[in-house]
Design a protein around this motif. Sequence first.
Motif, PDB file in Angstrom:
ATOM      1  N   THR A  53      -3.028  -5.045  -9.248  1.00 11.99           N
ATOM      2  CA  THR A  53      -1.655  -5.157  -8.745  1.00 11.99           C
ATOM      3  C   THR A  53      -1.454  -4.317  -7.494  1.00 11.99           C
ATOM      4  O   THR A  53      -1.774  -3.136  -7.465  1.00 11.99           O
ATOM      5  N   PHE A  54      -0.912  -4.966  -6.448  1.00 16.26           N
ATOM      6  CA  PHE A  54      -0.688  -4.331  -5.151  1.00 16.26           C
ATOM      7  C   PHE A  54       0.818  -4.201  -4.948  1.00 16.26           C
ATOM      8  O   PHE A  54       1.558  -5.166  -5.145  1.00 16.26           O
ATOM      9  N   ILE A  55       1.265  -3.012  -4.556  1.00 20.66           N
ATOM     10  CA  ILE A  55       2.697  -2.733  -4.388  1.00 20.66           C
ATOM     11  C   ILE A  55       3.114  -2.962  -2.933  1.00 20.66           C
ATOM     12  O   ILE A  55       2.525  -2.392  -2.017  1.00 20.66           O
ATOM     13  N   HIS A  56       4.182  -3.765  -2.751  1.00 22.58           N
ATOM     14  CA  HIS A  56       4.675  -4.085  -1.416  1.00 22.58           C
ATOM     15  C   HIS A  56       5.971  -3.369  -1.044  1.00 22.58           C
ATOM     16  O   HIS A  56       6.310  -3.302   0.135  1.00 22.58           O
ATOM     17  N   TRP A  57       6.691  -2.851  -2.038  1.00 20.87           N
ATOM     18  CA  TRP A  57       7.970  -2.189  -1.726  1.00 20.87           C
ATOM     19  C   TRP A  57       8.391  -1.337  -2.904  1.00 20.87           C
ATOM     20  O   TRP A  57       8.273  -1.746  -4.056  1.00 20.87           O
ATOM     21  N   VAL A  58       8.904  -0.153  -2.574  1.00 22.72           N
ATOM     22  CA  VAL A  58       9.465   0.775  -3.556  1.00 22.72           C
ATOM     23  C   VAL A  58      10.775   1.275  -2.946  1.00 22.72           C
ATOM     24  O   VAL A  58      10.769   1.906  -1.886  1.00 22.72           O
ATOM     25  N   ILE A  59      11.892   0.981  -3.588  1.00 19.48           N
ATOM     26  CA  ILE A  59      13.197   1.469  -3.119  1.00 19.48           C
ATOM     27  C   ILE A  59      14.067   1.751  -4.343  1.00 19.48           C
ATOM     28  O   ILE A  59      14.042   0.987  -5.314  1.00 19.48           O
ATOM     29  N   ASN A  85       4.394   2.101  -0.027  1.00 19.21           N
ATOM     30  CA  ASN A  85       3.743   0.937  -0.624  1.00 19.21           C
ATOM     31  C   ASN A  85       2.224   1.113  -0.568  1.00 19.21           C
ATOM     32  O   ASN A  85       1.724   2.121  -0.059  1.00 19.21           O
ATOM     33  N   ASP A  86       1.499   0.142  -1.073  1.00 25.18           N
ATOM     34  CA  ASP A  86       0.030   0.264  -1.113  1.00 25.18           C
ATOM     35  C   ASP A  86      -0.644   0.038   0.232  1.00 25.18           C
ATOM     36  O   ASP A  86      -1.864   0.196   0.350  1.00 25.18           O
ATOM     37  N   ASN A  89       2.566   2.639   3.845  1.00 29.26           N
ATOM     38  CA  ASN A  89       3.750   2.705   4.701  1.00 29.26           C
ATOM     39  C   ASN A  89       5.022   2.917   3.882  1.00 29.26           C
ATOM     40  O   ASN A  89       5.097   2.512   2.732  1.00 29.26           O
ATOM     41  N   VAL A  90       6.024   3.502   4.523  1.00 35.39           N
ATOM     42  CA  VAL A  90       7.347   3.638   3.912  1.00 35.39           C
ATOM     43  C   VAL A  90       8.095   2.325   4.109  1.00 35.39           C
ATOM     44  O   VAL A  90       8.060   1.741   5.195  1.00 35.39           O
ATOM     45  N   GLY A  91       8.754   1.854   3.056  1.00 28.59           N
ATOM     46  CA  GLY A  91       9.559   0.638   3.150  1.00 28.59           C
ATOM     47  C   GLY A  91       8.780  -0.603   2.754  1.00 28.59           C
ATOM     48  O   GLY A  91       7.746  -0.531   2.092  1.00 28.59           O
ATOM     49  N   TYR A  92       9.297  -1.733   3.190  1.00 25.73           N
ATOM     50  CA  TYR A  92       8.766  -3.045   2.817  1.00 25.73           C
ATOM     51  C   TYR A  92       7.648  -3.480   3.743  1.00 25.73           C
ATOM     52  O   TYR A  92       7.766  -3.380   4.966  1.00 25.73           O
ATOM     53  N   ASN A  93       6.576  -3.958   3.157  1.00 27.01           N
ATOM     54  CA  ASN A  93       5.569  -4.741   3.869  1.00 27.01           C
ATOM     55  C   ASN A  93       5.356  -5.988   3.038  1.00 27.01           C
ATOM     56  O   ASN A  93       5.075  -5.910   1.845  1.00 27.01           O
ATOM     57  N   GLY A  94       5.506  -7.127   3.665  1.00 26.37           N
ATOM     58  CA  GLY A  94       5.501  -8.389   2.948  1.00 26.37           C
ATOM     59  C   GLY A  94       4.134  -8.909   2.563  1.00 26.37           C
ATOM     60  O   GLY A  94       3.110  -8.279   2.807  1.00 26.37           O
ATOM     61  N   PRO A  95       4.136 -10.093   1.953  1.00 27.50           N
ATOM     62  CA  PRO A  95       2.906 -10.731   1.524  1.00 27.50           C
ATOM     63  C   PRO A  95       1.893 -10.835   2.652  1.00 27.50           C
ATOM     64  O   PRO A  95       2.245 -11.152   3.794  1.00 27.50           O
TER      65      PRO A  95
END
Length: 149
Positions: A53-59, A85-86, A89-95
């Motif tokens: 499992t790869f994390i793309h966003w934590v908020i 994220n994985d 980076n801080v914030g969202y990185n998409g698919p």
Amino acid sequence: MKVISQSFKNEDYIPIRYTCDGEDLSPALEWDQVANAKSYAIIVEDPDAPGGTFIHWVIYNITTNKLPEGVPKIHKSQYGIQGVNDFGNVGYNGPCPPKTHPAHRYYFYVYALDTILSEIRNIDANRLKSMISGHEVDKGFIMGKYKRR
């Protein structure tokens, strides 16, 4: 708790603008207002990633029941506290699945919490999950798919 998006429909393909092949913006999200929830947290997971499992966003510490498209990629904003994220980076990185892979699934999990959590810089998904344990009032998700061409 129902989670919806103006950006894509549940189980549908996520538009390019929300991926590494486009503008890499976080999609607009909305969810049911939960009684006695003091805040909400979101973790976006890709269970189909080659290494697990790869994390793309934590908020977290979101105090409304929706987020607009394109939440700024900064630690603390009017929308909440963002972790790492994985991608590192801080914030969202998409698919951004490998081009040789079939479509991956992306789960946007929304957690309704009975508390406001402590602010922790560069928090990751595992640490956030341990912090919300015992504070979940409700949970829901929307899932989108993406395959690179």
